[in-house]
Every structure is written in structure tokens, then in C-alpha cells.
Scaffold this motif. Structure first.
Motif, PDB file in Angstrom:
ATOM      1  N   UNK A  27      10.601  -5.976  12.636  1.00  0.00           N
ATOM      2  CA  UNK A  27      10.929  -5.002  11.617  1.00  0.00           C
ATOM      3  C   UNK A  27      10.374  -3.620  11.957  1.00  0.00           C
ATOM      4  N   UNK A  28      11.275  -2.722  12.302  1.00  0.00           N
ATOM      5  CA  UNK A  28      10.953  -1.316  12.547  1.00  0.00           C
ATOM      6  C   UNK A  28       9.848  -1.127  13.587  1.00  0.00           C
ATOM      7  N   UNK A  29       9.771  -2.022  14.557  1.00  0.00           N
ATOM      8  CA  UNK A  29       8.773  -1.883  15.616  1.00  0.00           C
ATOM      9  C   UNK A  29       9.397  -1.201  16.816  1.00  0.00           C
ATOM     10  N   UNK A  30       8.722  -0.199  17.316  1.00  0.00           N
ATOM     11  CA  UNK A  30       9.185   0.506  18.501  1.00  0.00           C
ATOM     12  C   UNK A  30       8.085   0.447  19.552  1.00  0.00           C
ATOM     13  N   UNK A  31       8.487   0.419  20.809  1.00  0.00           N
ATOM     14  CA  UNK A  31       7.531   0.268  21.909  1.00  0.00           C
ATOM     15  C   UNK A  31       6.793   1.576  22.205  1.00  0.00           C
ATOM     16  N   UNK A  32       6.085   2.058  21.217  1.00  0.00           N
ATOM     17  CA  UNK A  32       5.197   3.194  21.431  1.00  0.00           C
ATOM     18  C   UNK A  32       3.807   2.674  21.746  1.00  0.00           C
ATOM     19  N   UNK A  33       3.087   3.410  22.563  1.00  0.00           N
ATOM     20  CA  UNK A  33       1.694   3.056  22.834  1.00  0.00           C
ATOM     21  C   UNK A  33       1.536   1.588  23.189  1.00  0.00           C
ATOM     22  N   UNK A  34       2.127   1.212  24.293  1.00  0.00           N
ATOM     23  CA  UNK A  34       2.105  -0.175  24.740  1.00  0.00           C
ATOM     24  C   UNK A  34       1.140  -0.380  25.902  1.00  0.00           C
ATOM     25  N   UNK A  48      -4.596  -3.766  31.955  1.00  0.00           N
ATOM     26  CA  UNK A  48      -4.117  -3.374  33.276  1.00  0.00           C
ATOM     27  C   UNK A  48      -3.502  -1.980  33.260  1.00  0.00           C
ATOM     28  N   UNK A  49      -2.642  -1.732  32.251  1.00  0.00           N
ATOM     29  CA  UNK A  49      -1.932  -0.463  32.204  1.00  0.00           C
ATOM     30  C   UNK A  49      -1.567  -0.122  30.772  1.00  0.00           C
ATOM     31  N   UNK A  50      -1.494   1.176  30.497  1.00  0.00           N
ATOM     32  CA  UNK A  50      -1.151   1.655  29.158  1.00  0.00           C
ATOM     33  C   UNK A  50      -0.174   2.799  29.260  1.00  0.00           C
ATOM     34  N   UNK A  51       0.678   2.916  28.246  1.00  0.00           N
ATOM     35  CA  UNK A  51       1.579   4.057  28.157  1.00  0.00           C
ATOM     36  C   UNK A  51       1.622   4.506  26.703  1.00  0.00           C
ATOM     37  N   UNK A  52       1.544   5.823  26.514  1.00  0.00           N
ATOM     38  CA  UNK A  52       1.570   6.373  25.158  1.00  0.00           C
ATOM     39  C   UNK A  52       2.984   6.785  24.789  1.00  0.00           C
ATOM     40  N   UNK A  53       3.180   7.077  23.513  1.00  0.00           N
ATOM     41  CA  UNK A  53       4.491   7.527  23.047  1.00  0.00           C
ATOM     42  C   UNK A  53       4.882   8.839  23.697  1.00  0.00           C
ATOM     43  N   UNK A  54       3.891   9.594  24.168  1.00  0.00           N
ATOM     44  CA  UNK A  54       4.186  10.854  24.843  1.00  0.00           C
ATOM     45  C   UNK A  54       4.428  10.701  26.329  1.00  0.00           C
TER      46      UNK A  54
END
Length: 113
Positions: A27-34, A48-54
């Protein structure tokens, strides 16, 4: 409820490559800040690795320069491109976000001659 499904693992020789995928639904989940984590037998789960919404990325020193994390918002999927794999990369790989959601089943990566 958020569901994270990892795939793309397998058996690969040292020096080989794999691309892992993490498809998110809910429900309304988006792959931001994964984030991608891994857990080797007998060891703690590690980031191991991170990515932000930016689009900013960060990597553990052990994978820096070999792994690349990326996101496809259209597919609501986060990827982990793994190159120059080493036996010590052998682990079950998981994706998640902050705050943590229920862990998926992970995907097994085995690096062996």
C-alpha cells in the motif's frame, strides 16, 4: 503491508557478475531510501549498499568499486549490480528500508570456483 521480493542470486565463479533485484509491493510503498544487506553463514547481517530518494549512494568498504545500487521507480524495484565477485561475497542478500519492513526470503549468492 509491504512485501519485498529479492531475486537474481545464483552460483558464480570468482570474478563474475550478478544483478540482484528487489521488487517492492504494498500500500503506497515506493522504493525510496532503500538498502541492500547480506548475511553469510554464522555471521551477523550487514549493510552492503544504500540509495536515497535523491539518488545518493553509499557502500560498505568491502564492496566499494565493485557493487552498484540503483532504482527503477517505474517498476518499484531496486537493483544491486555486483561485479568482480569474490568468495567472501557469498551470502544471502536482502533488501529493506528504514524503518525496517518485514524481511523477504532473500536471494542466495554463492561465489565459488
Amino acid at each position: 503491508q509491504v512485501q519485498l521480493v529479492e531475486s537474481g542470486g545464483g552460483l558464480v565463479q570468482p570474478g563474475g557478475s550478478l544483478r540482484l533485484s528487489c521488487a517492492a509491493s504494498g500500500s503506497r510503498f515506493s522504493v525510496n531510501d532503500m538498502d541492500w544487506y547480506r548475511q553469510a553463514p554464522g555471521k551477523e547481517r550487514e549493510l552492503v549498499a544504500s540509495i536515497s530518494s535523491g539518488g545518493s549512494t553509499a557502500y560498505a568498504d568491502t564492496v566499494k568499486g565493485r557493487f552498484t545500487i540503483s532504482t527503477d521507480y517505474a517498476k518499484n524495484t531496486v537493483y544491486l549490480q555486483m561485479n568482480s565477485l569474490k568468495p567472501e561475497d557469498t551470502a544471502v542478500y536482502y533488501c529493506n528500508t528504514i524503518p525496517l519492513k518485514d524481511w523477504g526470503q532473500g536471494t542466495q549468492v554463492t561465489v565459488s570456483p
